[in-house]
Design a protein around this motif. Sequence first.
Motif, PDB file in Angstrom:
ATOM      1  N   GLU A  91       0.697  -1.153  -0.015  1.00  0.00           N
ATOM      2  CA  GLU A  91       0.008   0.072  -0.198  1.00  0.00           C
ATOM      3  C   GLU A  91       0.760   1.327   0.096  1.00  0.00           C
ATOM      4  O   GLU A  91       0.407   2.250  -0.493  1.00  0.00           O
ATOM      5  CB  GLU A  91      -0.713  -0.034   1.207  1.00  0.00           C
ATOM      6  N   TYR A 102      -2.157   2.947  -1.789  1.00  0.00           N
ATOM      7  CA  TYR A 102      -3.242   3.210  -0.947  1.00  0.00           C
ATOM      8  C   TYR A 102      -4.099   4.355  -1.305  1.00  0.00           C
ATOM      9  O   TYR A 102      -5.310   4.156  -1.267  1.00  0.00           O
ATOM     10  CB  TYR A 102      -2.748   3.470   0.627  1.00  0.00           C
ATOM     11  N   TYR A 104      -4.520   5.595  -4.069  1.00  0.00           N
ATOM     12  CA  TYR A 104      -5.246   5.125  -5.265  1.00  0.00           C
ATOM     13  C   TYR A 104      -6.632   4.472  -5.071  1.00  0.00           C
ATOM     14  O   TYR A 104      -7.710   4.599  -5.545  1.00  0.00           O
ATOM     15  CB  TYR A 104      -4.455   4.439  -6.421  1.00  0.00           C
ATOM     16  N   THR A 105      -6.423   3.723  -4.058  1.00  0.00           N
ATOM     17  CA  THR A 105      -7.502   2.737  -3.694  1.00  0.00           C
ATOM     18  C   THR A 105      -8.548   3.483  -2.981  1.00  0.00           C
ATOM     19  O   THR A 105      -9.757   3.094  -2.724  1.00  0.00           O
ATOM     20  CB  THR A 105      -7.234   1.385  -2.663  1.00  0.00           C
ATOM     21  N   ASN A 108     -10.505   5.161  -5.790  1.00  0.00           N
ATOM     22  CA  ASN A 108     -11.063   4.261  -6.689  1.00  0.00           C
ATOM     23  C   ASN A 108     -11.620   3.091  -6.131  1.00  0.00           C
ATOM     24  O   ASN A 108     -10.698   2.208  -5.777  1.00  0.00           O
ATOM     25  CB  ASN A 108     -10.096   3.767  -7.850  1.00  0.00           C
ATOM     26  N   GLN A 109     -12.994   2.794  -5.960  1.00  0.00           N
ATOM     27  CA  GLN A 109     -13.534   1.871  -5.349  1.00  0.00           C
ATOM     28  C   GLN A 109     -13.343   0.451  -5.685  1.00  0.00           C
ATOM     29  O   GLN A 109     -13.167  -0.545  -4.898  1.00  0.00           O
ATOM     30  CB  GLN A 109     -15.214   2.123  -5.046  1.00  0.00           C
ATOM     31  N   ALA A 111     -10.679  -0.505  -7.161  1.00  0.00           N
ATOM     32  CA  ALA A 111      -9.443  -0.764  -6.866  1.00  0.00           C
ATOM     33  C   ALA A 111      -9.202  -1.365  -5.333  1.00  0.00           C
ATOM     34  O   ALA A 111      -8.465  -2.193  -5.236  1.00  0.00           O
ATOM     35  CB  ALA A 111      -8.302   0.477  -6.996  1.00  0.00           C
ATOM     36  N   ARG A 112     -10.152  -0.632  -4.423  1.00  0.00           N
ATOM     37  CA  ARG A 112     -10.027  -0.947  -3.250  1.00  0.00           C
ATOM     38  C   ARG A 112     -10.590  -2.530  -2.796  1.00  0.00           C
ATOM     39  O   ARG A 112     -10.037  -3.140  -2.352  1.00  0.00           O
ATOM     40  CB  ARG A 112     -10.962   0.131  -2.361  1.00  0.00           C
ATOM     41  N   LEU A 115      -8.163  -5.072  -4.437  1.00  0.00           N
ATOM     42  CA  LEU A 115      -6.755  -4.922  -3.602  1.00  0.00           C
ATOM     43  C   LEU A 115      -7.140  -5.758  -2.388  1.00  0.00           C
ATOM     44  O   LEU A 115      -6.413  -6.640  -2.062  1.00  0.00           O
ATOM     45  CB  LEU A 115      -6.268  -3.855  -3.484  1.00  0.00           C
ATOM     46  N   LEU A 153      -4.876  -4.783 -10.043  1.00  0.00           N
ATOM     47  CA  LEU A 153      -5.180  -3.531  -9.826  1.00  0.00           C
ATOM     48  C   LEU A 153      -5.980  -2.879 -10.917  1.00  0.00           C
ATOM     49  O   LEU A 153      -5.351  -2.898 -12.274  1.00  0.00           O
ATOM     50  CB  LEU A 153      -3.814  -2.625  -9.528  1.00  0.00           C
TER      51      LEU A 153
END
Length: 285
Positions: A91, A102, A104-105, A108-109, A111-112, A115, A153
């Motif tokens: 992260e 981290y 970025y996530t 960007n839901q 991506a969260r 990940l 990702l």
Amino acid sequence: MKRIYLLLILLLSVSLGSKPIEDKDIYASVVNWTDLFISSSVKETIPKIVFDEEDPEFSGKNTATSQGKAHSMARKKAREKLRVRLSQRLESILFNADYTVYEYTQVNQQARLRLNSYIGSEKEEYDFQFVKNVLEAKASLHIKGKEGILAHLPVEYGIESVPEFSEEVVPVEFSGLVVDARHLNVKRALFPKIQTDRGLDIYSPLYVKEAYAMETGYIVYREDQTGKGTEAKVGKNPYFVLALGTAGKNQTDLVIPTDEAAKLLSHPETRKNLTRCRVLILVSR
């Protein structure tokens, strides 16, 4: 004399081999930007073996009734620590010029969610070595490959074409691109961009094919271009260019002269090779 000195330096670098470019955090967790993986290691004391039921320590905390059980307990503790450290290191990696992974996530839901799913799927590879009463444990996560971080990702790939220049340049085909940034304080990231001094991006995720980014990595960092694997990344005839400077909030992006970009992108096969992620960045330690 100068030529002889340079030749000796080159021969020495080849004979010694090129060490990978690495970034370490406070726990000595490593991001290997040359071979593209994350790793961490811990040492765990093996629980004391107490098999006598009359012993006051029997079934006590940090004890085991057999060697097999003691080793199993040590491996479990090591796995838990390593998974946390790898997750934290992942992260904290710079995603691009604007975000860490981290960050970025957080914007960007998808991506969260992906990940989290990746971390929960336990893709780590472990190595356990028992040395006397200590377990030396190491775990790693691949950045590239089908089970790598890049495959989990969400990124927009290949939705634009590599730009062409109007300047009249004799077209020359190059197998890839090597950008020398060893004189700059460039930060390593998963998705750095390369742009001209006029602000035009010539290399970004928007131009590359997803399959190549997954398989070979979007970018590779090395200290020199003579080490093993360079040809596999950028081919036998790459274009070499000296970076003018860095760009972006995180100083991950590189700037090259516009006239050099025009020479590089003069041939359609060269532009195609850029879409195949045949790009290497030279950095200092």
